[in-house]
Design an enzyme around this catalytic site. Structure first.
Site, PDB file in Angstrom:
ATOM      1  N   HIS A  10      -9.457  14.142  -2.453  1.00 43.09           N
ATOM      2  CA  HIS A  10      -9.610  12.746  -2.866  1.00 43.09           C
ATOM      3  C   HIS A  10      -9.333  12.543  -4.352  1.00 43.09           C
ATOM      4  O   HIS A  10      -8.921  11.453  -4.758  1.00 43.09           O
ATOM      5  CB  HIS A  10     -11.014  12.249  -2.507  1.00 43.09           C
ATOM      6  CG  HIS A  10     -11.205  12.044  -1.036  1.00 43.09           C
ATOM      7  ND1 HIS A  10     -10.750  10.931  -0.378  1.00 43.09           N
ATOM      8  CD2 HIS A  10     -11.784  12.834  -0.082  1.00 43.09           C
ATOM      9  CE1 HIS A  10     -11.044  11.021   0.912  1.00 43.09           C
ATOM     10  NE2 HIS A  10     -11.672  12.168   1.117  1.00 43.09           N
ATOM     11  N   ASP A  60       0.836  -1.197   0.000  1.00 49.23           N
ATOM     12  CA  ASP A  60       0.000   0.000   0.000  1.00 49.23           C
ATOM     13  C   ASP A  60       0.866   1.240   0.000  1.00 49.23           C
ATOM     14  O   ASP A  60       2.095   1.183   0.144  1.00 49.23           O
ATOM     15  CB  ASP A  60      -1.044  -0.009   1.128  1.00 49.23           C
ATOM     16  CG  ASP A  60      -0.452   0.179   2.522  1.00 49.23           C
ATOM     17  OD1 ASP A  60       0.733   0.544   2.630  1.00 49.23           O
ATOM     18  OD2 ASP A  60      -1.179  -0.027   3.501  1.00 49.23           O
ATOM     19  N   GLU A  98      -6.219   1.938  -0.189  1.00 48.96           N
ATOM     20  CA  GLU A  98      -4.938   2.015  -0.880  1.00 48.96           C
ATOM     21  C   GLU A  98      -4.163   0.705  -0.795  1.00 48.96           C
ATOM     22  O   GLU A  98      -2.966   0.664  -1.060  1.00 48.96           O
ATOM     23  CB  GLU A  98      -4.088   3.156  -0.295  1.00 48.96           C
ATOM     24  CG  GLU A  98      -3.527   2.913   1.093  1.00 48.96           C
ATOM     25  CD  GLU A  98      -4.484   3.276   2.222  1.00 48.96           C
ATOM     26  OE1 GLU A  98      -4.013   3.495   3.352  1.00 48.96           O
ATOM     27  OE2 GLU A  98      -5.710   3.322   1.967  1.00 48.96           O
ATOM     28  N   ASP A 108      -7.017   9.652  -5.767  1.00 47.36           N
ATOM     29  CA  ASP A 108      -7.403   8.734  -6.838  1.00 47.36           C
ATOM     30  C   ASP A 108      -6.327   8.689  -7.924  1.00 47.36           C
ATOM     31  O   ASP A 108      -6.002   7.618  -8.462  1.00 47.36           O
ATOM     32  CB  ASP A 108      -8.734   9.168  -7.456  1.00 47.36           C
ATOM     33  CG  ASP A 108      -9.916   8.961  -6.525  1.00 47.36           C
ATOM     34  OD1 ASP A 108      -9.743   8.273  -5.492  1.00 47.36           O
ATOM     35  OD2 ASP A 108     -11.004   9.477  -6.827  1.00 47.36           O
ATOM     36  N   ASN A 168      -4.738  12.607   0.655  1.00 46.80           N
ATOM     37  CA  ASN A 168      -6.144  13.029   0.602  1.00 46.80           C
ATOM     38  C   ASN A 168      -6.391  14.277   1.435  1.00 46.80           C
ATOM     39  O   ASN A 168      -7.129  15.186   1.030  1.00 46.80           O
ATOM     40  CB  ASN A 168      -7.046  11.897   1.098  1.00 46.80           C
ATOM     41  CG  ASN A 168      -7.212  10.784   0.081  1.00 46.80           C
ATOM     42  OD1 ASN A 168      -7.139  11.029  -1.118  1.00 46.80           O
ATOM     43  ND2 ASN A 168      -7.433   9.575   0.553  1.00 46.80           N
TER      44      ASN A 168
END
Length: 322
Positions: free
Chosen positions: A199, A186, A229, A203, A194
């Site tokens: 966000h 991750d 993630e 993304d 974020n």
């Protein structure tokens, strides 16, 4: 993974019906539906030529893909771009091309549909409207039959399909006395991305991470999004091999650079590696061990790979040099 799904023949009959319609409606020698990824055009259905994939550079569809709109070349022999192309110098040259882009429902281009003929010919506006309708049909088939297997944001396998494919991978490995290993990974400090940039920025980071991983993985190695993630990779081979793969992925992710709000951002990632043990029929146990190793990697400072020794002890792989 789309390539793997294609090899399994999932929904191939539907695409064959569409390419058959293309040949019949437009009276052409060749019709094809393809996905385009990483500079390769991989044919989902092709009639009139014996091909499975081709470099996009060697394809007429490069013009359609580049322009992002329907393209008609009535006589490729008179085209400034294609007059000396390899497809015109073969024994039976291909002299006509018409193609349209396949797009998902959110507008993302994924491939092309095309009609090709051995003789020059005209192509009316009405015919192109029909071609675009056929392109929409093919796009809908992809979303219905194939993209349902993928995470909509990143293009990695969905959690459910990743686990299903891993079950098949384990079964094949057992039949051939091969090892299977898994990697959990991750993004380090992802919440701060974020929080600082929103966000949409998060993304973009996740999408770029998957693209970087796929570029380094082979077609038969699986990458799935398990949630948030957190991602996983499954591959045939020993834990040592999985560690080496993880180190390559770690370096690839560390090279990514983003610009958000005029600020340059780089990210790092942490990895946990484990093998499926003899007698284990699926990867569930290995995923748990790899997940524990992932958290050990974070505890040791992040941006590193840690391998589970399968007894809840952990052997660190080469840590990050910086």
């Amino acid at each position: 993974m789309l390539e793997a799904l294609s090899k399994d023949g999932i929904g191939k009959e539907a695409f064959d019906r569409i390419t058959s319609l293309v040949r019949d409606i437009f009276d052409v020698d060749v019709a094809a539906i393809s996905l385009i990824e990483g500079g390769r055009q991989r044919f989902r259905s092709i009639q009139g030529l014996d091909l499975t994939d081709i470099s996009l550079e060697d394809s007429f569809c490069r013009a359609t893909w580049r322009e992002g709109r329907p393209v008609v070349i009535c006589d490729t022999g008179k085209s400034a771009e294609f007059h000396n192309h390899c497809l015109l110098t073969q024994k039976t040259p291909l002299r006509f091309y018409a193609g349209a882009v396949l797009r998902t429902s959110n507008g993302r281009p994924i491939g092309t549909i095309c009609a090709i003929h051995t003789k020059p010919r005209e192509f009316s506006a009405k015919e192109m409207r029909v071609m675009e309708n056929l392109a929409q049909m093919a796009s809908s088939e992809f979303e219905l039959r194939e993209f349902a297997y993928l995470d909509a944001l990143t293009g990695a396998l969905s959690r459910r399909h990743f686990l299903s494919e891993c079950g098949r991978l384990c079964h094949l490995a057992m039949q051939n006395a091969r090892d299977v290993s898994v990697v959990m990974l991750d993004v380090d400090h992802f919440k701060s991305v974020n929080d600082r940039f929103g966000h949409a920025a998060g993304d973009e980071v996740l999408r770029a991470l998957v693209v970087a991983c796929k570029a380094d993985l082979r077609n038969f190695e699986l990458v799935g999004r398990l949630g948030g993630e957190e991602f996983a990779v499954a591959l045939q081979g020993s834990a040592e091999k999985a560690v080496a793969v993880s180190e390559r992925l770690r370096r690839a992710v560390a090279k990514l650079a983003f610009t958000f709000d005029a600020t340059t951002l780089r990210i790092t990632s942490s990895f946990g590696v484990a093998s499926v043990l003899p007698g284990e029929a699926d990867i569930s146990g290995a995923l748990l061990r790899a997940d524990k190793a992932l958290y050990q990697a974070k505890a040791q400072g992040r941006d590193r790979v840690v391998r589970s020794n399968d007894q809840d002890q952990y052997t660190p792989a080469s840590p990050s040099a910086g």
